[in-house]
Design a protein around this motif. Structure first.
Motif, PDB file in Angstrom:
ATOM      1  N   PRO B   7       0.821  -1.220   0.000  1.00 55.19           N
ATOM      2  CA  PRO B   7       0.000   0.000   0.000  1.00 55.19           C
ATOM      3  C   PRO B   7       0.850   1.262   0.000  1.00 55.19           C
ATOM      4  O   PRO B   7       0.342   2.347  -0.267  1.00 55.19           O
ATOM      5  CB  PRO B   7      -0.805  -0.124   1.310  1.00 55.19           C
ATOM      6  CG  PRO B   7      -0.010  -1.036   2.164  1.00 55.19           C
ATOM      7  CD  PRO B   7       0.719  -1.976   1.248  1.00 55.19           C
ATOM      8  N   LEU B   8       2.160   1.112   0.297  1.00 55.58           N
ATOM      9  CA  LEU B   8       3.043   2.286   0.332  1.00 55.58           C
ATOM     10  C   LEU B   8       3.634   2.610  -1.035  1.00 55.58           C
ATOM     11  O   LEU B   8       4.233   3.673  -1.218  1.00 55.58           O
ATOM     12  CB  LEU B   8       4.192   2.049   1.322  1.00 55.58           C
ATOM     13  CG  LEU B   8       3.788   1.715   2.757  1.00 55.58           C
ATOM     14  CD1 LEU B   8       5.033   1.540   3.611  1.00 55.58           C
ATOM     15  CD2 LEU B   8       2.898   2.803   3.328  1.00 55.58           C
ATOM     16  N   GLU B  30      10.005   0.025   4.382  1.00 54.18           N
ATOM     17  CA  GLU B  30       9.015  -1.030   4.574  1.00 54.18           C
ATOM     18  C   GLU B  30       9.754  -2.349   4.720  1.00 54.18           C
ATOM     19  O   GLU B  30      10.645  -2.661   3.926  1.00 54.18           O
ATOM     20  CB  GLU B  30       8.036  -1.100   3.395  1.00 54.18           C
ATOM     21  CG  GLU B  30       6.938  -2.118   3.669  1.00 54.18           C
ATOM     22  CD  GLU B  30       5.945  -2.276   2.521  1.00 54.18           C
ATOM     23  OE1 GLU B  30       6.104  -1.594   1.492  1.00 54.18           O
ATOM     24  OE2 GLU B  30       5.030  -3.100   2.670  1.00 54.18           O
ATOM     25  N   VAL B  31       9.368  -3.118   5.748  1.00 58.10           N
ATOM     26  CA  VAL B  31      10.084  -4.383   5.997  1.00 58.10           C
ATOM     27  C   VAL B  31       9.573  -5.478   5.063  1.00 58.10           C
ATOM     28  O   VAL B  31      10.361  -6.266   4.545  1.00 58.10           O
ATOM     29  CB  VAL B  31       9.916  -4.820   7.474  1.00 58.10           C
ATOM     30  CG1 VAL B  31      10.753  -6.048   7.759  1.00 58.10           C
ATOM     31  CG2 VAL B  31      10.302  -3.689   8.416  1.00 58.10           C
ATOM     32  N   ILE B 115       6.444  -1.245   9.055  1.00 56.82           N
ATOM     33  CA  ILE B 115       7.245  -0.058   8.740  1.00 56.82           C
ATOM     34  C   ILE B 115       8.387   0.024   9.737  1.00 56.82           C
ATOM     35  O   ILE B 115       8.161  -0.044  10.953  1.00 56.82           O
ATOM     36  CB  ILE B 115       6.370   1.214   8.799  1.00 56.82           C
ATOM     37  CG1 ILE B 115       5.315   1.175   7.688  1.00 56.82           C
ATOM     38  CG2 ILE B 115       7.245   2.466   8.691  1.00 56.82           C
ATOM     39  CD1 ILE B 115       4.251   2.243   7.815  1.00 56.82           C
ATOM     40  N   ARG B 116       9.604   0.138   9.214  1.00 55.52           N
ATOM     41  CA  ARG B 116      10.779   0.204  10.095  1.00 55.52           C
ATOM     42  C   ARG B 116      11.261   1.650  10.191  1.00 55.52           C
ATOM     43  O   ARG B 116      11.391   2.339   9.179  1.00 55.52           O
ATOM     44  CB  ARG B 116      11.899  -0.687   9.551  1.00 55.52           C
ATOM     45  CG  ARG B 116      13.198  -0.588  10.355  1.00 55.52           C
ATOM     46  CD  ARG B 116      14.130  -1.738  10.027  1.00 55.52           C
ATOM     47  NE  ARG B 116      13.576  -3.013  10.533  1.00 55.52           N
ATOM     48  CZ  ARG B 116      14.041  -4.204  10.188  1.00 55.52           C
ATOM     49  NH1 ARG B 116      15.059  -4.302   9.339  1.00 55.52           N
ATOM     50  NH2 ARG B 116      13.499  -5.297  10.691  1.00 55.52           N
ATOM     51  N   ILE B 117      11.496   2.080  11.420  1.00 49.82           N
ATOM     52  CA  ILE B 117      12.065   3.401  11.651  1.00 49.82           C
ATOM     53  C   ILE B 117      13.325   3.205  12.481  1.00 49.82           C
ATOM     54  O   ILE B 117      13.280   2.598  13.552  1.00 49.82           O
ATOM     55  CB  ILE B 117      11.046   4.358  12.316  1.00 49.82           C
ATOM     56  CG1 ILE B 117      11.708   5.690  12.651  1.00 49.82           C
ATOM     57  CG2 ILE B 117      10.371   3.752  13.527  1.00 49.82           C
ATOM     58  CD1 ILE B 117      10.706   6.800  12.988  1.00 49.82           C
ATOM     59  N   SER B 118      14.453   3.653  11.920  1.00 49.10           N
ATOM     60  CA  SER B 118      15.721   3.450  12.618  1.00 49.10           C
ATOM     61  C   SER B 118      16.523   4.735  12.597  1.00 49.10           C
ATOM     62  O   SER B 118      16.236   5.650  11.820  1.00 49.10           O
ATOM     63  CB  SER B 118      16.507   2.303  11.972  1.00 49.10           C
ATOM     64  OG  SER B 118      16.799   2.618  10.623  1.00 49.10           O
ATOM     65  N   GLY B 119      17.521   4.795  13.456  1.00 50.16           N
ATOM     66  CA  GLY B 119      18.365   5.978  13.536  1.00 50.16           C
ATOM     67  C   GLY B 119      18.287   6.637  14.892  1.00 50.16           C
ATOM     68  O   GLY B 119      17.433   6.295  15.719  1.00 50.16           O
ATOM     69  N   PRO B 120      19.198   7.600  15.125  1.00 46.19           N
ATOM     70  CA  PRO B 120      19.306   8.182  16.478  1.00 46.19           C
ATOM     71  C   PRO B 120      18.047   8.891  16.950  1.00 46.19           C
ATOM     72  O   PRO B 120      17.829   9.035  18.150  1.00 46.19           O
ATOM     73  CB  PRO B 120      20.470   9.189  16.342  1.00 46.19           C
ATOM     74  CG  PRO B 120      20.682   9.385  14.876  1.00 46.19           C
ATOM     75  CD  PRO B 120      20.217   8.128  14.207  1.00 46.19           C
TER      76      PRO B 120
END
Ligand SMILES: [Zn+2]
Lengths: 98, 192
Positions: B7-8, B30-31, B115-120
């Motif tokens: 859907p993204l 997106e994973v 949905i993956r969100i990564s980072g500081p």
């Protein structure tokens, strides 16, 4: 107001849905005891102080919870899973009519 | 297995966006795991379901959750678990391992978007959406949380110190993605 879900921990009240007075005892479905039905549908203790309530953590783990909330201060003194919960009314008020 | 459409796809714009001049605060992606499966144990059967998850995936679930890159599992409600796998055959394997007397297995592979969100700044950005504690002490690696942003229900797993996987209903995914991009603008974000 925070409610500490026994599974999820402390969460904002916006994640929860109020499910009603936890003192009510629903009569058996086939019961024709009109006083019992009247009590279940209409009679409320309306205390100024600790109140037994049923909440659902609808925006979280979706568990139904038995909560004791102080209606004057919103302080919540007890939260447990509602599974197996047996409602009980204050003996002095039980069945009394306004 | 039917081909899966994200859907993204119409809104996912790879590259750097927002205020990234001083560095990228979060990476969004997106994973798209091959399998997303939900398990629920009948009363008293929780240990049997945990054992079945271990038998099928090799993942032990002692402290709420675990993620190893290919596979992940976490508890999201009493006696209920989410299990993910890069492979597509997880639902069939778990259905064989969990008898109807033990619990239920529901294949949500096409019903959830990961949905993956990564980072500081990952915790910082997510804290704008969800009223939960994202500190490492309160929310350790592998653990899962069930929460909600307005009416968008989310199951969140911390898969690394600065990495969270957010599972939302597929029909809400594009809306949530838009909001996530907006919330990430101030810290600079990269879409992969
Ligand atoms: Zn909960």
């Amino acid at each position: 107001m925070l409610i500490t879900c026994p599974y999820c921990g402390p969460r904002d009240v916006s994640e929860f849905t109020y499910q009603g007075d936890g003192n009510r005892e629903r009569p058996a479905p086939a019961s024709q005891n009109l006083d019992a039905w009247n009590e279940y549908v209409y009679d409320r203790l309306n205390p100024a102080g600790d109140h037994n309530e049923v909440w659902q953590h609808s925006g979280g783990c979706r568990s139904h919870l038995k909560v004791v909330r102080n209606t004057l201060t919103h302080e919540i003194s007890s939260v447990v899973f509602a599974r197996g919960h047996v409602p009980h009314r204050s003996p002095t008020k039980r069945g009394s009519k306004a | 297995m039917a081909e899966r459409l994200s859907p993204l796809e119409p809104v996912l714009r790879p590259g750097s966006h927002g205020q990234f001049e001083d560095g990228v605060g979060v990476v969004l992606s997106e994973v798209a795991p091959g399998s997303i499966v939900q398990l629920a144990a009948w009363p008293g059967q929780e240990k049997a379901v945990i054992a079945a998850i271990k038998k099928v995936t090799g993942l032990a679930l002692p402290d709420g959750g675990v993620a190893n890159g290919q596979k992940a599992a976490f508890g999201f409600a009493p006696a209920k678990f989410m299990v993910m796998d890069e492979a597509e055959s997880l639902s069939e394997a778990l259905t064989k391992a969990v008898s109807p007397e033990t619990g239920t297995v529901t294949d949500l592979s096409h019903g959830r978007t990961a949905i993956r969100i990564s980072g500081p700044k990952a915790g910082w950005v997510l804290a704008k959406f969800f009223a939960i504690d994202f500190s490492l002490v309160a929310f350790p690696i592998g653990a899962g949380r069930s929460t909600v942003h307005h009416d968008i229900f989310a199951q969140i797993q911390r898969s690394a110190v600065d990495q969270f996987d957010v599972y939302v209903f597929r029909s809400f995914a594009r809306s949530f993605w838009h909001a996530l991009c907006r919330a990430s603008e101030e810290v600079g974000y990269e879409v992969r």
